[in-house]
Design an enzyme around this catalytic site. Structure first.
Site, PDB file in Angstrom:
ATOM      1  CB  SER A  33      -0.843   0.042   1.237  1.00  0.00           C
ATOM      2  OG  SER A  33      -1.432   1.260   1.431  1.00  0.00           O
ATOM      3  CE1 TYR A  68      -4.364  -2.187   4.849  1.00  0.00           C
ATOM      4  CE2 TYR A  68      -3.354   0.290   4.461  1.00  0.00           C
ATOM      5  CZ  TYR A  68      -3.823  -0.959   4.109  1.00  0.00           C
ATOM      6  OH  TYR A  68      -3.989  -0.970   2.619  1.00  0.00           O
TER       7      TYR A  68
HETATM    8  P1  NAD Z   1     -11.334  -5.886  -0.434  1.00  0.00           P
HETATM    9  O1  NAD Z   1     -12.130  -6.080   0.860  1.00  0.00           O
HETATM   10  O2  NAD Z   1     -12.386  -5.781  -1.580  1.00  0.00           O
HETATM   11  O3  NAD Z   1     -10.677  -7.215  -0.655  1.00  0.00           O
HETATM   12  C1  NAD Z   1      -9.984  -7.979   0.176  1.00  0.00           C
HETATM   13  C2  NAD Z   1      -9.996  -9.330  -0.239  1.00  0.00           C
HETATM   14  O4  NAD Z   1      -9.206 -10.243   0.796  1.00  0.00           O
HETATM   15  C3  NAD Z   1     -11.327  -9.975  -0.261  1.00  0.00           C
HETATM   16  O5  NAD Z   1     -11.587 -10.961  -0.924  1.00  0.00           O
HETATM   17  C4  NAD Z   1     -11.588 -10.561   1.322  1.00  0.00           C
HETATM   18  O6  NAD Z   1     -12.335 -11.608   1.433  1.00  0.00           O
HETATM   19  C5  NAD Z   1     -10.366 -11.060   1.453  1.00  0.00           C
HETATM   20  N1  NAD Z   1      -9.808 -11.271   2.584  1.00  0.00           N
HETATM   21  C6  NAD Z   1      -9.597 -10.593   3.680  1.00  0.00           C
HETATM   22  N2  NAD Z   1      -9.115 -11.401   4.880  1.00  0.00           N
HETATM   23  C7  NAD Z   1      -8.974 -12.527   4.272  1.00  0.00           C
HETATM   24  C8  NAD Z   1      -8.669 -13.935   4.841  1.00  0.00           C
HETATM   25  N3  NAD Z   1      -8.407 -14.039   6.432  1.00  0.00           N
HETATM   26  N4  NAD Z   1      -8.576 -15.096   4.119  1.00  0.00           N
HETATM   27  C9  NAD Z   1      -8.799 -15.096   2.746  1.00  0.00           C
HETATM   28  N5  NAD Z   1      -9.302 -13.839   2.193  1.00  0.00           N
HETATM   29  C10 NAD Z   1      -9.349 -12.783   3.146  1.00  0.00           C
HETATM   30  O7  NAD Z   1     -10.286  -4.484  -0.422  1.00  0.00           O
HETATM   31  P2  NAD Z   1      -9.351  -4.247  -1.184  1.00  0.00           P
HETATM   32  O8  NAD Z   1      -9.149  -3.000  -1.227  1.00  0.00           O
HETATM   33  O9  NAD Z   1      -9.471  -4.921  -2.948  1.00  0.00           O
HETATM   34  O10 NAD Z   1      -7.992  -5.000  -0.730  1.00  0.00           O
HETATM   35  C11 NAD Z   1      -7.233  -5.880  -1.346  1.00  0.00           C
HETATM   36  C12 NAD Z   1      -5.556  -5.513  -0.973  1.00  0.00           C
HETATM   37  O11 NAD Z   1      -5.521  -4.123  -1.395  1.00  0.00           O
HETATM   38  C13 NAD Z   1      -5.427  -5.656   0.665  1.00  0.00           C
HETATM   39  O12 NAD Z   1      -4.229  -6.154   0.780  1.00  0.00           O
HETATM   40  C14 NAD Z   1      -5.212  -4.061   0.661  1.00  0.00           C
HETATM   41  O13 NAD Z   1      -4.609  -3.690   1.779  1.00  0.00           O
HETATM   42  C15 NAD Z   1      -4.724  -3.655  -0.468  1.00  0.00           C
HETATM   43  N6  NAD Z   1      -4.904  -2.176  -0.781  1.00  0.00           N
HETATM   44  C16 NAD Z   1      -6.140  -1.615  -0.915  1.00  0.00           C
HETATM   45  C17 NAD Z   1      -6.053   0.048  -1.224  1.00  0.00           C
HETATM   46  C18 NAD Z   1      -7.437   0.507  -1.245  1.00  0.00           C
HETATM   47  O14 NAD Z   1      -7.681   1.689  -1.432  1.00  0.00           O
HETATM   48  N7  NAD Z   1      -8.677  -0.310  -1.626  1.00  0.00           N
HETATM   49  C19 NAD Z   1      -5.029   0.599  -1.085  1.00  0.00           C
HETATM   50  C20 NAD Z   1      -3.931   0.221  -0.551  1.00  0.00           C
HETATM   51  C21 NAD Z   1      -3.673  -1.295  -0.633  1.00  0.00           C
END
Ligand code: NAD
Length: 278
Positions: free
Chosen positions: A162, A175
């Site tokens: 991130s 986080y």
């Molecule tokens: P999201 O919540 O849509 O996706 C997260 C995914 O991880 C989901 O499919 C969820 O079911 C899965 N997950 C969470 N805990 C889990 C577990 N214990 N076992 C199996 N699956 C699990 O959100 P997102 O934003 O798409 O997140 C995906 C990644 O992107 C994360 O690592 C997040 O930190 C990173 N990220 C997101 C952003 C943002 O602004 N959306 C920014 C930077 C980084």
């Protein structure tokens, strides 16, 4: 040091592929947390690029529906329900991929959670939950796939960090800690396996609109129920004046998964609309 297994590169350059436009043709990709958001967009993009895709998540209904939708349109997509905080689930997933396909070319460690809190307000449960999924699962999944990647002559691991792994954000101590750790883990694992043609890189997305924002009203001060248009309009503090779409992050993952990034390892690809350029 010379690449000990030059055939791997030969194998993945696209030579001999029936469809030269598919950038991941004949590849087997494993994507954690693919039921929504960035993971889901990556499942869709990788499948469209010709990869066989196995994705995981905890929400069985969502996962099965996505796999069904994509296989109905001719893609090779499989869902496995798993909680990556659990060692047995991680092992079961990798074993399933290997027993079905005999190889794993790409691992995208994407599953992750965000919890808010200062050092004082973060609970023990939230702290360890965050580290378990955002950090430990990344190490564990890497540990499980590396022997197979070595045996097949190489592979690619991409970790979803991130921009908050590079700069800190307020009230997100667990986080930010976890994402900083992912970036360092990426470098450390990359160094250990570079000579085995296993490339390990991280992406650092900035604020990216994902489905849960609607239900959680997560983005800044927006109330629950904000739609994508409202969120984009509120993104004035980001240099490009909008948040990312999941597909824009997935394209960075595709770059790192493909031969287009063949000389990259141990790197972080920042996709944040200029957020950390200041
Ligand atoms: P999201 O919540 O849509 O996706 C997260 C995914 O991880 C989901 O499919 C969820 O079911 C899965 N997950 C969470 N805990 C889990 C577990 N214990 N076992 C199996 N699956 C699990 O959100 P997102 O934003 O798409 O997140 C995906 C990644 O992107 C994360 O690592 C997040 O930190 C990173 N990220 C997101 C952003 C943002 O602004 N959306 C920014 C930077 C980084």
């Amino acid at each position: 040091m010379q690449n000990p297994n030059p055939t791997y590169h030969h194998q993945v350059t696209g030579e001999g592929y029936p469809n030269p436009n598919g950038r991941l043709l004949d590849r087997v990709a494993l994507i954690t947390g693919g039921t929504s958001g960035i993971g889901k967009a990556t499942v869709e993009l990788f499948a469209a690029e010709g990869s066989t895709v196995v994705f995981t998540g905890r929400r069985k209904g969502l996962g099965e529906a996505l796999a069904h939708q994509l296989t109905s349109s001719g893609r090779l997509v499989f869902f496995i329900s798993a909680d990556h905080r659990l060692p047995d689930d991680c092992q079961r997933v990798v074993e399933a991929v290997i027993s079905r396909f005999g190889r794993v070319d790409i691992l995208f460690n994407n599953a992750g959670i965000v919890v808010s809190g200062t050092a004082e307000s973060t609970s023990e449960a939230d702290w360890f939950d965050t580290l378990d999924i955002n950090v430990t699962a990344v190490w564990r999944m890497s540990k499980l796939v590396i022997p197979h990647m070595r045996a097949q002559g190489g592979g690619v691991i991409i970790n979803n960090a991130s921009d908050w792994g590079l700069v800190a954000g307020s009230e997100a101590v667990a986080y930010c800690t976890s994402k900083g750790a992912v970036i360092q883990m990426t470098r450390a694992i990359a160094l250990d396996h570079a000579h085995e043609s296993i490339r390990v890189n991280a992406i650092c997305p900035g604020d990216t609109w994902v489905e849960r924002w609607e239900s959680e009203g997560y983005f800044r001060n927006l109330s629950a129920g904000a739609d994508e248009k409202t969120i984009h309009a509120d993104a004035e503090s980001i240099p490009v004046r909008r948040v990312a779409r999941p597909g824009e992050i997935a394209r960075g993952v595709l770059f790192l998964a493909s031969e287009d990034s063949s000389y990259m390892t141990g790197a972080t690809l920042v996709i944040d609309g200029g957020n950390t350029a200041r």
